[in-house]
Design a protein around this motif. Structure first.
Motif, PDB file in Angstrom:
ATOM      1  N   GLU A 156     -16.864  43.588  11.908  1.00 41.90           N
ATOM      2  CA  GLU A 156     -15.662  44.373  11.668  1.00 41.90           C
ATOM      3  C   GLU A 156     -15.877  45.128  10.360  1.00 41.90           C
ATOM      4  N   LEU A 157     -15.832  46.461  10.445  1.00 39.81           N
ATOM      5  CA  LEU A 157     -16.063  47.318   9.291  1.00 39.81           C
ATOM      6  C   LEU A 157     -14.738  47.896   8.817  1.00 39.81           C
ATOM      7  N   ASP A 158     -14.602  48.064   7.506  1.00 39.71           N
ATOM      8  CA  ASP A 158     -13.380  48.567   6.900  1.00 39.71           C
ATOM      9  C   ASP A 158     -13.755  49.642   5.890  1.00 39.71           C
ATOM     10  N   TRP A 159     -13.208  50.860   6.089  1.00 38.17           N
ATOM     11  CA  TRP A 159     -13.480  51.973   5.186  1.00 38.17           C
ATOM     12  C   TRP A 159     -12.213  52.366   4.459  1.00 38.17           C
ATOM     13  N   ASP A 160     -12.353  52.851   3.228  1.00 36.90           N
ATOM     14  CA  ASP A 160     -11.208  53.246   2.409  1.00 36.90           C
ATOM     15  C   ASP A 160     -10.356  54.323   3.068  1.00 36.90           C
ATOM     16  N   ASP A 161     -10.977  55.305   3.712  1.00 40.19           N
ATOM     17  CA  ASP A 161     -10.232  56.441   4.255  1.00 40.19           C
ATOM     18  C   ASP A 161      -9.788  56.265   5.710  1.00 40.19           C
ATOM     19  N   ASP A 162     -10.015  55.097   6.286  1.00 44.27           N
ATOM     20  CA  ASP A 162      -9.613  54.836   7.669  1.00 44.27           C
ATOM     21  C   ASP A 162      -8.673  53.639   7.693  1.00 44.27           C
ATOM     22  N   PRO A 163      -7.435  53.819   8.180  1.00 46.11           N
ATOM     23  CA  PRO A 163      -6.464  52.720   8.137  1.00 46.11           C
ATOM     24  C   PRO A 163      -6.789  51.565   9.091  1.00 46.11           C
ATOM     25  N   GLU A 164      -7.533  51.828  10.140  1.00 55.03           N
ATOM     26  CA  GLU A 164      -7.870  50.790  11.114  1.00 55.03           C
ATOM     27  C   GLU A 164      -9.331  50.377  10.975  1.00 55.03           C
ATOM     28  N   PRO A 165      -9.619  49.082  11.040  1.00 58.80           N
ATOM     29  CA  PRO A 165     -11.024  48.645  11.000  1.00 58.80           C
ATOM     30  C   PRO A 165     -11.752  49.053  12.285  1.00 58.80           C
ATOM     31  N   PHE A 166     -13.051  49.175  12.197  1.00 58.22           N
ATOM     32  CA  PHE A 166     -13.907  49.547  13.322  1.00 58.22           C
ATOM     33  C   PHE A 166     -14.761  48.336  13.666  1.00 58.22           C
ATOM     34  N   CYS A 167     -14.796  47.960  14.932  1.00 63.84           N
ATOM     35  CA  CYS A 167     -15.570  46.799  15.353  1.00 63.84           C
ATOM     36  C   CYS A 167     -16.809  47.241  16.114  1.00 63.84           C
ATOM     37  N   ARG A 168     -17.873  46.485  15.930  1.00 62.60           N
ATOM     38  CA  ARG A 168     -19.144  46.783  16.591  1.00 62.60           C
ATOM     39  C   ARG A 168     -19.780  45.464  17.001  1.00 62.60           C
ATOM     40  N   SER A 169     -20.373  45.437  18.185  1.00 62.82           N
ATOM     41  CA  SER A 169     -21.129  44.268  18.647  1.00 62.82           C
ATOM     42  C   SER A 169     -22.553  44.698  18.921  1.00 62.82           C
ATOM     43  N   GLY A 170     -23.481  43.812  18.639  1.00 60.68           N
ATOM     44  CA  GLY A 170     -24.883  44.106  18.895  1.00 60.68           C
ATOM     45  C   GLY A 170     -25.767  43.078  18.226  1.00 60.68           C
ATOM     46  N   TYR A 171     -27.035  43.393  18.174  1.00 61.52           N
ATOM     47  CA  TYR A 171     -28.018  42.514  17.540  1.00 61.52           C
ATOM     48  C   TYR A 171     -28.395  43.085  16.186  1.00 61.52           C
ATOM     49  N   VAL A 172     -28.478  42.225  15.189  1.00 65.62           N
ATOM     50  CA  VAL A 172     -28.956  42.656  13.876  1.00 65.62           C
ATOM     51  C   VAL A 172     -30.474  42.731  13.976  1.00 65.62           C
ATOM     52  N   ILE A 173     -30.996  43.944  13.883  1.00 64.43           N
ATOM     53  CA  ILE A 173     -32.440  44.126  14.036  1.00 64.43           C
ATOM     54  C   ILE A 173     -33.152  44.287  12.699  1.00 64.43           C
ATOM     55  N   GLY A 174     -32.373  44.384  11.616  1.00 66.91           N
ATOM     56  CA  GLY A 174     -33.009  44.494  10.306  1.00 66.91           C
ATOM     57  C   GLY A 174     -31.988  44.663   9.204  1.00 66.91           C
ATOM     58  N   ILE A 175     -32.482  44.631   7.995  1.00 67.57           N
ATOM     59  CA  ILE A 175     -31.657  44.854   6.816  1.00 67.57           C
ATOM     60  C   ILE A 175     -32.421  45.789   5.889  1.00 67.57           C
ATOM     61  N   VAL A 176     -31.700  46.740   5.323  1.00 66.13           N
ATOM     62  CA  VAL A 176     -32.278  47.654   4.346  1.00 66.13           C
ATOM     63  C   VAL A 176     -31.726  47.240   2.992  1.00 66.13           C
ATOM     64  N   LEU A 177     -32.617  46.940   2.086  1.00 66.46           N
ATOM     65  CA  LEU A 177     -32.229  46.488   0.742  1.00 66.46           C
ATOM     66  C   LEU A 177     -32.156  47.676  -0.212  1.00 66.46           C
ATOM     67  N   PRO A 178     -31.303  47.580  -1.230  1.00 63.54           N
ATOM     68  CA  PRO A 178     -31.207  48.679  -2.181  1.00 63.54           C
ATOM     69  C   PRO A 178     -32.473  48.806  -3.029  1.00 63.54           C
ATOM     70  N   VAL A 179     -32.854  50.047  -3.271  1.00 59.53           N
ATOM     71  CA  VAL A 179     -33.987  50.365  -4.136  1.00 59.53           C
ATOM     72  C   VAL A 179     -33.513  51.479  -5.060  1.00 59.53           C
ATOM     73  N   LYS A 180     -33.513  51.211  -6.339  1.00 59.23           N
ATOM     74  CA  LYS A 180     -33.009  52.178  -7.316  1.00 59.23           C
ATOM     75  C   LYS A 180     -33.680  53.543  -7.124  1.00 59.23           C
ATOM     76  N   GLY A 181     -32.843  54.553  -7.006  1.00 55.96           N
ATOM     77  CA  GLY A 181     -33.327  55.917  -6.846  1.00 55.96           C
ATOM     78  C   GLY A 181     -33.691  56.293  -5.416  1.00 55.96           C
ATOM     79  N   VAL A 182     -33.681  55.341  -4.513  1.00 56.89           N
ATOM     80  CA  VAL A 182     -34.037  55.617  -3.117  1.00 56.89           C
ATOM     81  C   VAL A 182     -32.851  55.316  -2.206  1.00 56.89           C
TER      82      VAL A 182
END
Length: 89
Positions: free
Chosen positions: A24-50
């Protein structure tokens, strides 16, 4: 806006890789949450400047490309019992 105390961190998010989930995703500019189902196939980690924010890549059955679910936007995430009528044991 998501409660900062409930924000998913990258270490915990790694545990969802390869699993079927409901997100369940929640955005500041959207009053209703958005739901998504699926498989987590990966994670992208933060990299400074990228890439400043970490996100999960969630692939739903029948979709061509994964959805980016930014960790700071995730209101809730749970392991799914079913995705599009398929049972996952």
């Amino acid at each position: 806006m998501p409660n900062p105390s409930h924000t998913l961190d990258a270490v915990t998010a790694v545990g969802y890789i390869g699993k079927p989930v409901h997100v369940e995703l929640d955005w500041d500019d959207d009053p209703e949450p958005f739901c998504r189902s699926g498989y987590v196939i990966g994670i992208v980690l933060p990299v400074k400047g990228v890439q400043e924010q970490a996100y999960l890549m969630v692939m739903s059955p029948g979709e061509e490309f994964p959805v980016e679910a930014y960790l700071e936007d995730i209101r809730s995430i749970r392991i799914a019992d079913q995705i599009e009528g398929c049972s996952h044991v």
